[in-house]
Write an enzyme that holds these catalytic residues in place. Structure first.
Site, PDB file in Angstrom:
ATOM      1  N   SER A 263       0.853  -1.199   0.000  1.00 21.23           N
ATOM      2  CA  SER A 263       0.000   0.000   0.000  1.00 21.23           C
ATOM      3  C   SER A 263       0.881   1.237   0.000  1.00 21.23           C
ATOM      4  CB  SER A 263      -0.871   0.019   1.259  1.00 21.23           C
ATOM      5  OG  SER A 263      -1.545   1.258   1.350  1.00 21.23           O
TER       6      SER A 263
ATOM      7  N   TYR B 117      -1.551  -0.464  10.187  1.00 22.15           N
ATOM      8  CA  TYR B 117      -1.708  -0.951   8.810  1.00 22.15           C
ATOM      9  C   TYR B 117      -0.507  -0.513   7.963  1.00 22.15           C
ATOM     10  CZ  TYR B 117      -3.666  -1.065   4.040  1.00 22.15           C
ATOM     11  OH  TYR B 117      -3.879  -1.268   2.699  1.00 22.15           O
TER      12      TYR B 117
HETATM   13  P1  NAP Z   1     -11.457  -5.769   0.121  1.00 25.51           P
HETATM   14  O1  NAP Z   1     -12.372  -5.257  -0.929  1.00 25.51           O
HETATM   15  O2  NAP Z   1     -11.793  -5.561   1.562  1.00 25.51           O
HETATM   16  O3  NAP Z   1     -11.219  -7.321  -0.158  1.00 25.51           O
HETATM   17  C1  NAP Z   1     -10.413  -8.039   0.727  1.00 25.51           C
HETATM   18  C2  NAP Z   1     -10.338  -9.482   0.290  1.00 25.51           C
HETATM   19  O4  NAP Z   1      -9.449 -10.156   1.178  1.00 25.51           O
HETATM   20  C3  NAP Z   1     -11.657 -10.214   0.341  1.00 25.51           C
HETATM   21  O5  NAP Z   1     -11.679 -11.144  -0.710  1.00 25.51           O
HETATM   22  C4  NAP Z   1     -11.607 -10.931   1.693  1.00 25.51           C
HETATM   23  O6  NAP Z   1     -12.365 -12.147   1.716  1.00 25.51           O
HETATM   24  C5  NAP Z   1     -10.136 -11.260   1.760  1.00 25.51           C
HETATM   25  N1  NAP Z   1      -9.599 -11.478   3.095  1.00 25.51           N
HETATM   26  C6  NAP Z   1      -9.583 -10.628   4.150  1.00 25.51           C
HETATM   27  N2  NAP Z   1      -8.978 -11.192   5.199  1.00 25.51           N
HETATM   28  C7  NAP Z   1      -8.620 -12.438   4.808  1.00 25.51           C
HETATM   29  C8  NAP Z   1      -7.967 -13.521   5.445  1.00 25.51           C
HETATM   30  N3  NAP Z   1      -7.559 -13.446   6.724  1.00 25.51           N
HETATM   31  N4  NAP Z   1      -7.749 -14.643   4.738  1.00 25.51           N
HETATM   32  C9  NAP Z   1      -8.162 -14.747   3.450  1.00 25.51           C
HETATM   33  N5  NAP Z   1      -8.783 -13.776   2.784  1.00 25.51           N
HETATM   34  C10 NAP Z   1      -9.014 -12.621   3.475  1.00 25.51           C
HETATM   35  O7  NAP Z   1      -9.996  -5.153  -0.040  1.00 25.51           O
HETATM   36  P2  NAP Z   1      -9.231  -4.462  -1.281  1.00 25.51           P
HETATM   37  O8  NAP Z   1      -9.424  -3.009  -1.151  1.00 25.51           O
HETATM   38  O9  NAP Z   1      -9.511  -5.156  -2.541  1.00 25.51           O
HETATM   39  O10 NAP Z   1      -7.733  -4.745  -0.813  1.00 25.51           O
HETATM   40  C11 NAP Z   1      -6.938  -5.794  -1.319  1.00 25.51           C
HETATM   41  C12 NAP Z   1      -5.510  -5.527  -0.890  1.00 25.51           C
HETATM   42  O11 NAP Z   1      -5.104  -4.253  -1.373  1.00 25.51           O
HETATM   43  C13 NAP Z   1      -5.336  -5.485   0.635  1.00 25.51           C
HETATM   44  O12 NAP Z   1      -4.122  -6.104   0.988  1.00 25.51           O
HETATM   45  C14 NAP Z   1      -5.278  -3.988   0.926  1.00 25.51           C
HETATM   46  O13 NAP Z   1      -4.548  -3.709   2.087  1.00 25.51           O
HETATM   47  C15 NAP Z   1      -4.584  -3.486  -0.321  1.00 25.51           C
HETATM   48  N6  NAP Z   1      -4.812  -2.069  -0.572  1.00 25.51           N
HETATM   49  C16 NAP Z   1      -6.070  -1.587  -0.799  1.00 25.51           C
HETATM   50  C17 NAP Z   1      -6.228  -0.212  -1.011  1.00 25.51           C
HETATM   51  C18 NAP Z   1      -7.580   0.402  -1.270  1.00 25.51           C
HETATM   52  O14 NAP Z   1      -7.688   1.635  -1.244  1.00 25.51           O
HETATM   53  N7  NAP Z   1      -8.621  -0.375  -1.532  1.00 25.51           N
HETATM   54  C19 NAP Z   1      -5.120   0.630  -0.996  1.00 25.51           C
HETATM   55  C20 NAP Z   1      -3.865   0.107  -0.765  1.00 25.51           C
HETATM   56  C21 NAP Z   1      -3.724  -1.243  -0.545  1.00 25.51           C
HETATM   57  P3  NAP Z   1     -13.861 -12.226   2.345  1.00 25.51           P
HETATM   58  O15 NAP Z   1     -14.688 -11.264   1.527  1.00 25.51           O
HETATM   59  O16 NAP Z   1     -14.287 -13.639   2.181  1.00 25.51           O
HETATM   60  O17 NAP Z   1     -13.716 -11.783   3.783  1.00 25.51           O
END
Ligand code: NAP
Length: 247
Positions: free
Chosen positions: A142, A156
């Site tokens: 991130s 985080y």
């Molecule tokens: P999201 O929409 O909340 O999706 C998270 C995914 O991870 C879901 O499929 C969830 O599964 C799964 N998950 C959560 N905890 C888990 C665990 N302990 N074991 C297995 N699966 C798990 O998040 P996102 O925004 O797409 O983020 C994806 C990645 O990008 C993350 O690492 C996040 O930190 C990073 N990121 C996101 C942003 C942003 O602005 N969105 C920015 C920087 C970095 P379930 O639905 O089944 O719980």
């Protein structure tokens, strides 16, 4: 083509990556933790794009789950060629002074230990000296890793900084094994993750102040991830790629 395993692919960035990778021919193993229905929907969309798919339940913070999820991905779809370490969590926005030990333990257990366990299994599965065929690992970090996220979630931010360091070190360990390892640092991306910080509209609101004037879309991060997975990035390893609109 060899199999691609994506952790946390039921929604958000993981889901967008699964769909784009399918378009480029990767069979995709869709990992999720809770939402089986959403994962099945991702798998159906992968198949609609002409690629094979399977869903694999597993909590990345639990070692036995991680081992089982790599086993099931291989058993269902064949040898691995790519792994996207994407699953991650945030917690309600607050200052460090107000954070409980339980919160810190969970944050680091999921985001750091979980990612390291997945990276370990990827190293075991892909390394040529262990019978693997080489491949590519992309770790989803991130922009918080360099911004620090003061007043929101320094926990985080620190967990993601650990992943950038993992990418640098593991790339050096695995280069001779035919495995490339890179990190992608998304900025403010419109996904459901922001609801967990307490403001579902956070990305759209703060994204307006980014140099590009808006939040990003999961599909824009997927483009970077799928490029790093591909042979087009054949000389790229140990790199950290910002996909953050200049933020
Ligand atoms: P999201 O929409 O909340 O999706 C998270 C995914 O991870 C879901 O499929 C969830 O599964 C799964 N998950 C959560 N905890 C888990 C665990 N302990 N074991 C297995 N699966 C798990 O998040 P996102 O925004 O797409 O983020 C994806 C990645 O990008 C993350 O690492 C996040 O930190 C990073 N990121 C996101 C942003 C942003 O602005 N969105 C920015 C920087 C970095 P379930 O639905 O089944 O719980």
């Amino acid at each position: 083509m060899d199999t691609l395993l994506i952790t946390g692919a039921s929604r958000g960035i993981g889901r967008a990556t699964a769909l784009l990778a399918a378009q480029r021919g990767w069979p995709v193993a869709v990992n999720y933790r809770n939402d089986a229905r959403a994962a099945a929907k991702t798998a159906t969309e992968v198949q609609r794009r002409g690629a094979r798919a399977t869903t694999v339940q597993g909590d990345v913070s639990v070692e036995a789950d991680v081992v089982a999820l790599f086993d099931k991905a291989r058993a269902d779809l064949g040898p691995l060629g790519g792994v996207v370490i994407n699953a991650g969590i945030v917690a309600p926005a607050m200052r460090l002074a107000d954070m409980s030990a339980e919160r810190l333990q969970k944050m680091f257990q999921v985001n750091v230990v979980g990612a390291y366990l997945c990276a370990r299994e990827a190293a075991r599965a892909l390394s040529r000296s262990r019978g693997g065929r080489g491949g590519s690992v992309v770790i989803v970090s991130s922009a918080a890793a360099r911004l620090g996220s003061p007043g929101e979630y320094v926990d985080y931010a620190g967990s993601k900084a650990a992943l950038d360091t993992l990418a640098i070190g593991l790339a050096k360990e695995l280069g001779p094994e035919g495995v490339r390892v890179n990190s992608v640092r998304p900025g403010l991306i419109e996904t459901d993750i922001h609801a967990a910080s307490g403001d579902p509209d956070r990305a759209r609101k703060l994204g307006a102040a980014a140099p590009l004037g808006r939040a990003g879309k999961p599909e824009e991060v997927a483009e970077a991830i799928v490029w790093l997975l591909s042979d087009a990035a054949s000389y790229v390893t140990g790199s950290i790629l910002d996909v953050a609109g200049g933020r």
